[in-house]
Design a protein around this motif. Structure first.
Motif, short mmCIF file in Angstrom:
data_model
loop_
_atom_site.label_atom_id
_atom_site.label_comp_id
_atom_site.label_asym_id
_atom_site.label_seq_id
_atom_site.Cartn_x
_atom_site.Cartn_y
_atom_site.Cartn_z
N GLU A 38 14.56 2.82 -1.57
CA GLU A 38 13.62 2.21 -0.64
C GLU A 38 13.65 2.98 0.67
O GLU A 38 14.69 3.47 1.08
CB GLU A 38 13.99 0.75 -0.34
CG GLU A 38 13.82 -0.18 -1.51
CD GLU A 38 14.15 -1.62 -1.13
OE1 GLU A 38 13.43 -2.52 -1.59
OE2 GLU A 38 15.12 -1.85 -0.37
N GLU A 128 9.20 -2.80 7.25
CA GLU A 128 9.21 -3.14 5.82
C GLU A 128 9.92 -2.06 5.03
O GLU A 128 9.70 -0.87 5.24
CB GLU A 128 7.78 -3.30 5.28
CG GLU A 128 7.15 -4.61 5.68
CD GLU A 128 5.85 -4.88 4.93
OE1 GLU A 128 5.75 -4.55 3.73
OE2 GLU A 128 4.94 -5.42 5.57
N VAL A 130 10.04 -0.33 1.55
CA VAL A 130 9.09 -0.13 0.46
C VAL A 130 9.51 1.08 -0.37
O VAL A 130 10.38 1.85 0.04
CB VAL A 130 7.65 0.06 0.99
CG1 VAL A 130 7.16 -1.17 1.75
CG2 VAL A 130 7.55 1.29 1.88
N SER A 131 8.85 1.27 -1.49
CA SER A 131 9.08 2.48 -2.29
C SER A 131 8.46 3.68 -1.56
O SER A 131 7.61 3.52 -0.69
CB SER A 131 8.44 2.33 -3.67
OG SER A 131 7.02 2.33 -3.54
N GLU A 134 4.75 3.62 -2.06
CA GLU A 134 4.07 2.67 -1.18
C GLU A 134 4.00 3.21 0.24
O GLU A 134 2.98 3.10 0.91
CB GLU A 134 4.78 1.31 -1.20
CG GLU A 134 4.20 0.28 -0.26
CD GLU A 134 2.78 -0.17 -0.60
OE1 GLU A 134 2.07 -0.61 0.32
OE2 GLU A 134 2.37 -0.07 -1.77
#
Length: 168
Positions: A38, A128, A130-131, A134
């Motif tokens: 992430e 956030e 996220v991957s 993303e």
């Protein structure tokens, strides 16, 4: 500052070569179950677009140290930063007076060990995890999109090499 001083200053900034330099941190962690990479993205304070923490050079600090400091100040993380850059991306920074200047951003990977509850810019950004895919969809800068995708490839576990017996 007088009108001519502002015009002269703006003209100097517009014609300045090479672009101004900033340093950024691509903050990441690997979740244990399931093992998943992430990255941390944050909204900018002025436009609300998705970005990585970055800042201008600092006296007596090396590039990777500036990236590490910006990660602490902007998104409240601490960890191990890589001295060698992952890569670079470019964007146009809008100054307070409306002038847009070219900026080259040198990006350093930072493996996050700790997320702090209190840090200088807490509450001024949305954060956030996220991957990489993303993150690449969220950011505006094409070269930063590519850096996220290349980073995901770099961090993928290497498949074990299969040995094939030659047929006799």
């Amino acid at each position: 500052m007088g009108f001519m001083d502002r015009v002269t200053g703006n003209l100097r900034l517009m014609l300045q070569r090479p672009p101004r330099q900033q340093y950024a941190a691509l903050c990441y962690r690997i979740k244990k179950k399931p093992a998943q990479l992430e990255v941390l993205v944050a909204t900018s304070r002025d436009t609300g677009r998705w970005v990585v923490p970055k800042g201008w050079p600092m006296t007596d600090k090396k590039a990777h140290q500036v990236a590490e400091r910006e990660a602490f100040e902007e998104v409240g993380v601490k960890g191990k930063v890589e001295k060698e850059p992952l890569g670079f991306y470019h964007y146009r920074k809008t100054l307070d007076n409306g002038l847009k200047i070219p900026v080259r951003v040198q990006v350093h990977a930072l493996e996050v060990d700790e997320c702090l509850k209190s840090y200088p810019e807490k509450g001024s950004r949305t954060l956030e995890w996220v991957s990489c895919e993303e993150a690449a969809m969220r950011v505006n800068e094409p070269e930063l999109k590519i850096l996220f995708l290349q980073f995901a490839e770099r961090m993928q576990p290497r498949a074990p090499q299969l040995t094939v017996k030659a047929a006799s």
